[in-house]
Design a protein around this motif. Sequence first.
Motif, PDB file in Angstrom:
ATOM      1  N   GLY A 126      -3.289  15.991   2.872  1.00 42.18           N
ATOM      2  CA  GLY A 126      -4.711  16.140   3.149  1.00 42.18           C
ATOM      3  C   GLY A 126      -5.601  15.573   2.070  1.00 42.18           C
ATOM      4  N   GLN A 127      -5.050  14.692   1.240  1.00 36.65           N
ATOM      5  CA  GLN A 127      -5.809  14.117   0.135  1.00 36.65           C
ATOM      6  C   GLN A 127      -6.182  12.675   0.472  1.00 36.65           C
ATOM      7  OE1 GLN A 127      -3.133  14.597  -3.146  1.00 36.65           O
ATOM      8  NE2 GLN A 127      -3.507  16.800  -3.344  1.00 36.65           N
ATOM      9  N   GLY A 128      -7.454  12.367   0.352  1.00 33.44           N
ATOM     10  CA  GLY A 128      -7.915  11.025   0.640  1.00 33.44           C
ATOM     11  C   GLY A 128      -7.561  10.053  -0.468  1.00 33.44           C
ATOM     12  N   MET A 129      -7.731   8.773  -0.183  1.00 33.60           N
ATOM     13  CA  MET A 129      -7.432   7.746  -1.166  1.00 33.60           C
ATOM     14  C   MET A 129      -8.165   6.468  -0.815  1.00 33.60           C
ATOM     15  SD  MET A 129      -3.479   7.024  -0.015  1.00 33.60           S
ATOM     16  CE  MET A 129      -3.114   6.248  -1.579  1.00 33.60           C
ATOM     17  N   LEU A 130      -8.153   5.526  -1.736  1.00 32.48           N
ATOM     18  CA  LEU A 130      -8.794   4.234  -1.534  1.00 32.48           C
ATOM     19  C   LEU A 130      -7.742   3.170  -1.256  1.00 32.48           C
ATOM     20  CD1 LEU A 130     -11.448   4.219  -4.418  1.00 32.48           C
ATOM     21  CD2 LEU A 130     -11.816   4.736  -2.001  1.00 32.48           C
ATOM     22  N   LEU A 131      -8.002   2.341  -0.260  1.00 33.40           N
ATOM     23  CA  LEU A 131      -7.168   1.184   0.034  1.00 33.40           C
ATOM     24  C   LEU A 131      -7.963  -0.056  -0.323  1.00 33.40           C
ATOM     25  CD1 LEU A 131      -4.729  -0.275   1.336  1.00 33.40           C
ATOM     26  CD2 LEU A 131      -5.943  -0.119   3.514  1.00 33.40           C
ATOM     27  N   PHE A 132      -7.516  -0.780  -1.333  1.00 34.28           N
ATOM     28  CA  PHE A 132      -8.199  -1.984  -1.772  1.00 34.28           C
ATOM     29  C   PHE A 132      -7.576  -3.190  -1.068  1.00 34.28           C
ATOM     30  CE2 PHE A 132      -9.928  -0.475  -6.174  1.00 34.28           C
ATOM     31  CZ  PHE A 132     -10.793   0.383  -5.506  1.00 34.28           C
ATOM     32  N   GLY A 133      -8.371  -3.840  -0.228  1.00 35.64           N
ATOM     33  CA  GLY A 133      -7.935  -5.031   0.473  1.00 35.64           C
ATOM     34  C   GLY A 133      -8.586  -6.268  -0.110  1.00 35.64           C
ATOM     35  N   SER A 134      -8.403  -7.385   0.568  1.00 38.51           N
ATOM     36  CA  SER A 134      -8.914  -8.649   0.055  1.00 38.51           C
ATOM     37  C   SER A 134      -9.132  -9.611   1.219  1.00 38.51           C
ATOM     38  CB  SER A 134      -7.910  -9.259  -0.935  1.00 38.51           C
ATOM     39  OG  SER A 134      -6.704  -9.606  -0.261  1.00 38.51           O
ATOM     40  N   HIS A 135      -9.630 -10.791   0.875  1.00 38.46           N
ATOM     41  CA  HIS A 135      -9.793 -11.850   1.866  1.00 38.46           C
ATOM     42  C   HIS A 135      -8.529 -12.700   1.953  1.00 38.46           C
ATOM     43  CE1 HIS A 135     -13.924 -10.596   1.078  1.00 38.46           C
ATOM     44  NE2 HIS A 135     -14.229 -11.099   2.251  1.00 38.46           N
ATOM     45  N   LEU A 136      -7.415 -12.095   1.647  1.00 38.73           N
ATOM     46  CA  LEU A 136      -6.114 -12.732   1.806  1.00 38.73           C
ATOM     47  C   LEU A 136      -5.459 -12.120   3.038  1.00 38.73           C
ATOM     48  CD1 LEU A 136      -3.954 -14.669   0.460  1.00 38.73           C
ATOM     49  CD2 LEU A 136      -2.943 -12.578  -0.459  1.00 38.73           C
TER      50      LEU A 136
END
Length: 326
Positions: free
Chosen positions: A114-124
């Motif tokens: 139940g813990q949120g997180m950040l997903l770092f994406g890119s223009h790849l």
Amino acid sequence: MNDSHWKQRPEGGSRFAFHLIRFIASNGGRSIARLTLYPIVAYFLIVRGPERRASRAYLARVLDRPPTLLDVARHIHTFAATILDRVYMLSRGMDRFKVNISGLEPIDRQLDRGQGMLLFGSHLGSFEALRVLARQRPDLKVRVVLDRAHNPQLTQLLDAMDPQIARNVIDAGQDGPSIVFAIKQATDEGALVALLVDRAAPGEPSTSASFLGASAQFPTAPWLIAAALKLPVVLGFGLYRGGSHYDLVFETFSEGVAIERHNRPAILAALVQRYAERLQAHARSAPYNWFNFYDFWHADDPQQALPDAGVGADVQRRVAARRSGY
């Protein structure tokens, strides 16, 4: 072409063209729809000079050789193919695609608690392919930070294909504090919040890192947000391998980003450099998947990184989490 000029470039294509592609894709099947990609490639090769030159400059770095016109055409075709595939991903899911997923286990464990997180994406590659994770796991809450004002015609088309995903977008066009508050609210509810972190908007605080053999500017605000909200960070890459094949690759970057105020510039530089190295590794594994069609290295118009003044200053300047869409 610098960042500012790139942001002012007219959107390629028209409303009619986008809806025509949608109609063909919906009624004629993917094989027929892919035939429309060839005139699109020809249009960019003939008409869109800055994008063509930016493609050559990038390909020369990632391929370690002078690119041919065929290389540039393949680069543009890959971009167009991933956009077309968004229609199918959003309207019909991933059933027609062959998808290899790796590195998802740490994300599952974090979200199961139940813990949120950040997903770092890119223009790849295809950021859309990552977003379809919500279809793979219905209980997964996915929020996407996206600048809806960039490529508005394409954004409207994709929103119409899946209104539910559209409702889960955090609009990066808001003021900075509103964006950060929306991210915190979403992660407090156990959501995965995805944003693009490889492109610094004009005037946005950034720092330099070595990327494909030269110094390039990367935004610092995403890392400051991760530290301020004490959130774990995972990297995600939706790499298009041709045909109907995609690789969804996830990497745990940090269980929690810590940035001490007295040593902030050095820590930010180290984080961004580490990220740039992972981005470079995946770019070399899928060289035609890079979709930053502008002078990423500022070879023609160098810009200096703005001094960092902390996350509060960043959000007040409305650039704390302003991530551009394709």
